[in-house]
Structure formats: C-alpha cells, structure tokens
Design a protein around this motif. Structure first.
Motif, mmCIF file in Angstrom:
data_model
loop_
_atom_site.group_PDB
_atom_site.id
_atom_site.type_symbol
_atom_site.label_atom_id
_atom_site.label_comp_id
_atom_site.label_asym_id
_atom_site.label_seq_id
_atom_site.Cartn_x
_atom_site.Cartn_y
_atom_site.Cartn_z
ATOM 1 N N ASP A 185 0.798 -1.221 0.000
ATOM 2 C CA ASP A 185 0.000 0.000 0.000
ATOM 3 C C ASP A 185 0.833 1.274 0.000
ATOM 4 O O ASP A 185 0.644 2.143 -0.838
ATOM 5 C CB ASP A 185 -0.936 -0.013 1.204
ATOM 6 C CG ASP A 185 -1.988 -1.098 1.071
ATOM 7 O OD1 ASP A 185 -2.244 -1.517 -0.066
ATOM 8 O OD2 ASP A 185 -2.543 -1.521 2.103
ATOM 9 N N CYS A 186 1.781 1.383 0.943
ATOM 10 C CA CYS A 186 2.508 2.649 1.077
ATOM 11 C C CYS A 186 3.966 2.545 0.670
ATOM 12 O O CYS A 186 4.653 3.544 0.603
ATOM 13 C CB CYS A 186 2.386 3.170 2.515
ATOM 14 S SG CYS A 186 3.327 2.204 3.713
ATOM 15 N N GLY A 187 4.437 1.322 0.395
ATOM 16 C CA GLY A 187 5.793 1.165 -0.101
ATOM 17 C C GLY A 187 6.850 1.169 0.987
ATOM 18 O O GLY A 187 8.033 1.218 0.693
ATOM 19 N N THR A 188 6.432 1.112 2.226
ATOM 20 C CA THR A 188 7.383 1.078 3.333
ATOM 21 C C THR A 188 8.221 -0.193 3.286
ATOM 22 O O THR A 188 7.697 -1.274 3.061
ATOM 23 C CB THR A 188 6.632 1.135 4.681
ATOM 24 O OG1 THR A 188 6.021 2.409 4.802
ATOM 25 C CG2 THR A 188 7.588 0.921 5.858
ATOM 26 N N ILE A 189 9.526 -0.043 3.457
ATOM 27 C CA ILE A 189 10.416 -1.195 3.468
ATOM 28 C C ILE A 189 10.670 -1.624 4.905
ATOM 29 O O ILE A 189 11.098 -0.829 5.735
ATOM 30 C CB ILE A 189 11.758 -0.869 2.785
ATOM 31 C CG1 ILE A 189 11.518 -0.330 1.370
ATOM 32 C CG2 ILE A 189 12.645 -2.100 2.770
ATOM 33 C CD1 ILE A 189 10.807 -1.308 0.455
ATOM 34 N N PRO A 204 3.975 -1.852 9.440
ATOM 35 C CA PRO A 204 3.961 -1.118 10.707
ATOM 36 C C PRO A 204 3.468 0.313 10.539
ATOM 37 O O PRO A 204 3.101 0.967 11.514
ATOM 38 C CB PRO A 204 5.434 -1.143 11.145
ATOM 39 C CG PRO A 204 6.205 -1.286 9.874
ATOM 40 C CD PRO A 204 5.331 -2.130 8.968
ATOM 41 N N GLU A 205 3.454 0.782 9.295
ATOM 42 C CA GLU A 205 3.050 2.162 9.032
ATOM 43 C C GLU A 205 1.551 2.283 8.791
ATOM 44 O O GLU A 205 0.894 3.163 9.324
ATOM 45 C CB GLU A 205 3.820 2.712 7.833
ATOM 46 C CG GLU A 205 5.316 2.779 8.053
ATOM 47 C CD GLU A 205 5.685 3.794 9.128
ATOM 48 O OE1 GLU A 205 4.937 4.761 9.306
ATOM 49 O OE2 GLU A 205 6.720 3.602 9.790
ATOM 50 N N CYS A 206 1.035 1.400 7.938
ATOM 51 C CA CYS A 206 -0.370 1.539 7.538
ATOM 52 C C CYS A 206 -1.186 0.269 7.777
ATOM 53 O O CYS A 206 -2.393 0.255 7.599
ATOM 54 C CB CYS A 206 -0.455 1.952 6.066
ATOM 55 S SG CYS A 206 -0.007 0.622 4.928
ATOM 56 N N GLY A 207 -0.501 -0.806 8.175
ATOM 57 C CA GLY A 207 -1.222 -2.049 8.438
ATOM 58 C C GLY A 207 -1.561 -2.806 7.171
ATOM 59 O O GLY A 207 -2.344 -3.743 7.187
ATOM 60 N N GLY A 208 -0.945 -2.395 6.048
ATOM 61 C CA GLY A 208 -1.232 -3.028 4.770
ATOM 62 C C GLY A 208 -0.510 -4.358 4.612
ATOM 63 O O GLY A 208 0.225 -4.800 5.501
ATOM 64 N N GLU A 209 -0.722 -4.962 3.458
ATOM 65 C CA GLU A 209 -0.127 -6.271 3.194
ATOM 66 C C GLU A 209 1.359 -6.146 2.886
ATOM 67 O O GLU A 209 1.774 -5.264 2.147
ATOM 68 C CB GLU A 209 -0.857 -6.942 2.029
ATOM 69 C CG GLU A 209 -0.363 -8.351 1.762
ATOM 70 C CD GLU A 209 -1.157 -9.016 0.656
ATOM 71 O OE1 GLU A 209 -0.818 -10.129 0.262
ATOM 72 O OE2 GLU A 209 -2.137 -8.398 0.183
HETATM 73 ZN ZN LIG Z 1 2.201 0.361 4.492
#
Ligand SMILES: [Zn+2]
Length: 47
Positions: A18-22, A33-38
């Motif tokens: 979703d947000c591209g967090t690594i 941990p940032e958005c709870g996405g997959e």
């Molecule tokens: Zn995310």
C-alpha cells in the motif's frame, strides 16, 4: 547428498503493497507497521 533447501538466517527486506514502506527483519511481518497493509518479500517477485 546436498541440502538444496538452504534458508540463510539473514534479515530480509519486505515491502508494503500500500505505502511502499520497506521493513527489514528476520521474521516475516504480518502487516505494515506504518499503515497495516499487506507485506510482501521483496526478494520474491509476484507475477
Ligand atoms: Zn504500508
């Protein structure tokens, strides 16, 4: 005999869909941990 099922115990980068967090961790995360996405393993491309 050779064991081809090698699983190096190293930190593996995972990327949020979703947000591209690594997320770099030894354990597979269940959610971003940032958005709870997959989260997916960056080393395992999904086609
Ligand atoms: Zn995310």
């Amino acid at each position: 005999m050779r064991d081809v099922n090698q699983e190096p115990e190293e930190e593996t980068p995972y990327e949020c869909f979703d947000c591209g967090t690594i997320v770099v961790t030894e354990d597979k995360p269940t959610a971003c941990p940032e958005c709870g996405g997959e989260i997916r393993n960056r080393l395992t491309p999904i086609e």
